[in-house]
Design a protein around this motif. Structure first.
Motif, PDB file in Angstrom:
ATOM      1  N   TYR A 273       0.837  -1.195   0.000  1.00 15.02           N
ATOM      2  CA  TYR A 273       0.000   0.000   0.000  1.00 15.02           C
ATOM      3  C   TYR A 273       0.870   1.241   0.000  1.00 15.02           C
ATOM      4  O   TYR A 273       1.904   1.283   0.677  1.00 15.02           O
ATOM      5  CB  TYR A 273      -0.886   0.041   1.254  1.00 15.02           C
ATOM      6  CG  TYR A 273      -1.983  -0.993   1.230  1.00 15.02           C
ATOM      7  CD1 TYR A 273      -3.222  -0.701   0.662  1.00 15.02           C
ATOM      8  CD2 TYR A 273      -1.774  -2.269   1.749  1.00 15.02           C
ATOM      9  CE1 TYR A 273      -4.220  -1.649   0.627  1.00 15.02           C
ATOM     10  CE2 TYR A 273      -2.764  -3.229   1.713  1.00 15.02           C
ATOM     11  CZ  TYR A 273      -3.992  -2.907   1.151  1.00 15.02           C
ATOM     12  OH  TYR A 273      -4.980  -3.847   1.110  1.00 15.02           O
ATOM     13  N   LYS A 314      -1.635  -0.964  -3.954  1.00 17.55           N
ATOM     14  CA  LYS A 314      -2.833  -0.129  -3.984  1.00 17.55           C
ATOM     15  C   LYS A 314      -2.495   1.212  -3.341  1.00 17.55           C
ATOM     16  O   LYS A 314      -1.650   1.267  -2.445  1.00 17.55           O
ATOM     17  CB  LYS A 314      -3.956  -0.787  -3.167  1.00 17.55           C
ATOM     18  CG  LYS A 314      -4.611  -1.952  -3.865  1.00 17.55           C
ATOM     19  CD  LYS A 314      -5.818  -2.421  -3.058  1.00 17.55           C
ATOM     20  CE  LYS A 314      -6.337  -3.722  -3.607  1.00 17.55           C
ATOM     21  NZ  LYS A 314      -6.438  -4.771  -2.611  1.00 17.55           N
ATOM     22  N   SER A 316      -3.772   4.276  -0.987  1.00 17.88           N
ATOM     23  CA  SER A 316      -4.789   4.637  -0.017  1.00 17.88           C
ATOM     24  C   SER A 316      -4.609   6.118   0.284  1.00 17.88           C
ATOM     25  O   SER A 316      -3.518   6.548   0.654  1.00 17.88           O
ATOM     26  CB  SER A 316      -4.625   3.793   1.240  1.00 17.88           C
ATOM     27  OG  SER A 316      -5.616   4.133   2.161  1.00 17.88           O
TER      28      SER A 316
END
Lengths: 637, 237
Positions: A273, A314, A316
């Motif tokens: 992340y 990903k 965030s």
């Protein structure tokens, strides 16, 4: 995008990148990081675009990230075959026709370049790029090279190696400068243990603030039990005046991604992340594009570079809480909970995100990794000083001539940053102190100018490296007011979980406000010091533990200023409004009436051509009169 | 088993035991406000801090969250520890000047209010220990209350301070609150909490009002026990 699974694929992507980095004909590059855009780089870009179109010139126009010299933004560079790369500062849309004219003519007319680059090191590729072939064209002979300009002379660019050079949206340009070659080396020629060993050997320490040895952290995470592990990039840069990580994410997002993939392979993670604050829209956009490109090139996802290694990232987006830069608060926020830290007696490398082993590093740390893998831990460890190796990126801001993004070898004396790179203090004022480490750090006074800028020396001086904000202050900065400013910031950013930080820092703030308002009491300084010990010892997380630092360091080095505020009700730097008085010298005042006209509270009276007077009962101490006086007749004490 | 020392006393405890429990089961008292046996721990109040020495390093740790370690030397009331505890109590006294629990604790530990701190008037008796939130989430399972804001403005309440549709009026939050901040008013037929008035159910046998109807409905739904069986109070069951 073409799939990249072999070294040859990387090479052909790199060849494509070389062609876009150095196209045939003239290439104009505009520094379009947030700092550039804020100074109007977008308008310069548009003007260039329409001028090129109008004149039907065979020029290529591209964008790049931060070139570092924020004090003369917008910056534009011109690349022509066989000629040095040339940079122009303080560009405006109005100057564009002139600049284009100069380029077409191959001469310098009104717009003088700030530097030229004849050749440069491509650090991740172990190559040199020669811009110049043959001799320097006559019209550029008087222009200093980049390495002769004081701002760049002492800089070494590792983490920011591609910032201000490549188009951050182009994966090929990143590959052309050695990008993803380290990943190839790591996945095909190195074991996970071997990578960790190399990172340990490099001596790399976390660039986010704490300075924990990166390799050791990776090793603990690798050894932690669990099938599912995570890596996280902490991009929640939140200190006032700090924008190093933003610049790297905006200017070279692939360096962070490549670092993370290598790290994930080393610790055994399959998911990653990037936690980045939503106030960084350009960083979010560039990272998003970079991740999508890496994924469609098969550098993220399944079977990376044709190996059995799978990993994806990903993004965030954080809502901009300072506390979410603390690793456990960041992980809570990632899990969808309120961003609050927890006690770290059980380490996050064992029980982190969703209770799984998690390795978190900050943006700059990740960006260093590909270079360490490419050049080897030993090479990296030889830069800097023994316990603080490599370089550190700083955002140099405040009362300094050359505001900008700088990357220097660890251990450089503070004075080199302030005077050589920073160009000293504007307006002939005296240098007073530097705040490092943001609100969690402390100030270093001018008397400690020779201090080596490294983790341990800064710590011993009562400050810390922090993530790299460096705020320079001149003699007109009140150190009590400065401490009050940082403490106020921490009050509004405290998560409110534990008592010492939530309640204690706010009470310190009350006392500091009193001191600045002339209501300080004898014993307040001792009270602040005693509270600081309790807050440092008693707080739950490191942010609470370091919250009193700005107060402690200003007391340590500028105790006399506190005493002047408390005992003599005087602000020596003439900043604290309750303690200062503006006065007009009858001798110097010419009665020009400018100050009286500008005064917003109409408290200056007098007859034209005769000395004027300030009504102290009405004066709001804004200082506009002093700024507007051309005869230095107004003083503040 | 792990061997270590607390206040000079040699102690053995099972791995994973927290210092707080190890101390208490050996007759050593450590003051706490937010550690409650029914809910998970947050380490928020910071009263239970102790000093832990490992080799040359001595650091202040939270005893309610710090697992015992082999060879560690704990001191529960030395000057460094007391300095933190004193500050925490003075800060809480200034935050909640009305709280008799905090005043009693301060008296017990010989801590006087700090005159330099202006007492707050808007925080009630809440020390933001979050026991209420945790009991509602972890034990009751409804999560009717939570935090709003952050820092000193942080406050406990229902979302947007509106009447909570999920609150069952069980009063667990008021029961667990260490300082008596949460107001709950129960008359025979009604109970008022968090701005809502709940209808109380009377026992089918003795006629005593014993629980809010909503709570009984919730228990019935959660456990599958029919409402009929829940209509009898615990005394008459």
């Amino acid at each position: 995008m073409k799939k990249i699974s072999t070294l040859d694929d990387l090479k052909s992507a790199g060849d494509k990148g070389m062609k876009s980095l150095f196209p045939r004909g003239v290439k104009i590059v505009v520094g379009m990081a947030t700092s550039g855009i804020a100074s109007g780089a977008d308008k310069v870009y548009e003007a260039l675009q329409s001028a090129i179109k109008k004149r039907k010139l065979p020029f290529t126009l591209t964008k790049t990230g931060s070139m570092g010299m924020d004090f003369i933004e917008p910056l534009v560079e011109v690349i022509e075959k066989d000629k040095p790369r040339v940079a122009y500062g303080k560009m405006t849309a109005d100057k564009v026709p002139q600049l284009i004219g100069q380029i077409v003519k191959g001469a310098i007319d009104k717009i003088k370049p700030i530097y030229r680059v004849d050749e440069e090191d491509i650090i991740a590729k172990r190559e040199k790029k020669h811009y110049l072939t043959g001799i320097v064209p006559e019209y550029l002979q008087d222009i200093p090279t980049m390495y002769e300009v004081p701002f760049y002379k002492k800089q070494v660019k590792i983490a920011t190696r591609n910032c201000g050079i490549i188009d951050p949206e182009s994966i090929e340009e990143y590959i052309a400068r050695g990008g993803y070659l380290s990943l190839h080396k790591a996945l095909t020629a190195m074991s996970a243990e071997g990578i960790i060993e190399d990172v340990i050997k490099s001596g790399l320490r976390g660039r986010g603030g704490g300075g924990f040895p990166t390799g050791t952290k990776w090793q603990s995470c690798r050894r932690a039990h669990g099938d599912i592990k995570y890596v996280i990039c902490n991009g929640d840069e939140g200190d006032p005046g700090a924008y190093m990580d933003r610049s790297v994410m905006e200017g070279d997002p692939h360096s962070v991604i490549e670092g993370m993939i290598i790290g994930a392979y080393a610790v055994g993670a399959q998911e990653g992340y990037i936690y980045v604050r939503n106030e960084y829209p350009l960083a979010v956009a560039n990272l998003t594009k970079a991740i999508a490109d890496a994924r469609s090139s098969c550098l993220l996802g399944k079977n990376i570079l044709g190996t059995s290694f799978n990993f994806d990232i990903k993004i965030s987006k954080g809502a901009g809480a300072f506390v979410c830069g603390e690793s456990t608060a960041l992980m809570a926020s990632l899990e969808g909970k309120a961003g609050e830290p927890r006690a770290k007696y059980i380490h996050t490398v064992e029980h982190g995100l969703w209770d799984r082993p998690t390795n978190l590093n900050n943006v700059e740390t990740w960006a260093n990794v590909p270079v360490i893998i490419s050049r080897g831990g030993k090479w990296f460890s030889e830069i800097g000083v023994p316990h603080s190796t490599g370089t550190k990126v700083f955002s140099l801001v405040g009362k300094i001539n050359n505001i900008g993004l700088v990357e220097v070898p660890m251990g450089i004396p503070l004075k080199d940053i302030v005077y050589d790179i920073g160009g000293g203090i504007p307006g002939g004022k005296k240098f007073k102190a530097v705040q490092t480490g943001g609100p969690s750090g402390g100030c270093i006074p001018a008397t400690m100018m020779n201090l080596s800028v490294d983790f341990d020396a800064l710590w011993e001086a009562g400050s810390m490296m922090g993530s790299g904000g460096m705020i320079v202050m001149d003699e007109k900065t009140c150190m009590v007011d400065l401490a009050r400013y940082f403490i106020e910031f921490l009050v509004s950013e405290s998560c409110g979980k534990c008592t010492p930080c939530r309640e204690g820092v706010r009470r310190m703030n009350d006392i500091l406000h009193d001191i600045c308002a002339g209501k300080g009491k004898v014993g307040d300084v001792e009270m602040l010091e005693a509270m600081a010990i309790g807050i440092k010892d008693g707080s739950l997380c490191a942010l609470g533990g370091s919250a009193p630092n700005p107060v402690l360091s200003t007391i340590k080095y500028f105790r006399a200023e506190y005493d002047a505020h408390i005992k003599q009700k005087r602000c020596p730097a003439a900043v604290c409004r309750a303690l200062i008085k503006y006065e007009i010298s009858a001798k110097k005042c010419t009665g020009c009436t400018v100050c009286a006209k500008k005064c917003p509270s109409a408290c200056i009276s007098g007859v034209k051509k005769k000395a004027h007077k300030i009504d102290q009962t009405k004066c709001i101490k804004c200082g506009i009169c002093m700024e507007s006086c051309k005869f230095n007749a107004i003083t503040v004490k | 088993m792990v061997n270590f020392i607390i206040d000079g006393k040699k102690i053995k405890a099972e791995k994973g035991t927290m210092v707080l429990e190890a101390a208490r089961s050996n007759g050593i008292d450590i003051p706490t406000l937010c550690a409650h046996e029914s809910v998970s721990r947050s380490g928020a109040c910071r009263l239970c801090v102790v000093e832990a020495k490992k080799g040359k390093r001595a650091k202040i740790v939270t005893s309610c969250l710090y697992p015992v370690e082999e060879g560690i030397i704990i001191e529960t009331n030395n000057e460094r520890v007391m300095n933190v505890r004193r500050l925490v109590l003075q800060l809480l006294l200034a935050r909640c000047p009305e709280s008799d629990v905090i005043q009693d604790l301060a008296k017990q530990l010989g801590v006087d209010p700090q005159p330099r701190f202006t007492p707050d008037g808007d925080k009630g008796k809440c020390i933001l220990c979050r026991s209420c939130i945790r009991v509602c989430e972890e034990v009751v399972g409804v999560s009717a209350i939570g935090f709003s804001c952050r820092g000193a403005d942080k406050a406990i309440g229902t979302p947007f301070s509106e009447d909570s549709a999920v609150c069952i009026g069980c009063g667990a939050c008021a029961f667990i609150c260490p300082t008596g901040h949460i107001e709950m008013e129960t008359t025979e037929e009604t109970r008022k909490i968090w701005g809502r008035t709940f209808k109380m159910k009377s026992c089918a046998v003795c006629g005593r009002y014993f629980a809010p109807e909503d709570q009984l409905k919730y228990i019935s739904k959660k456990t599958g026990v029919p409402m009929k069986e829940l209509a009898v109070c615990t005394n008459c069951r």
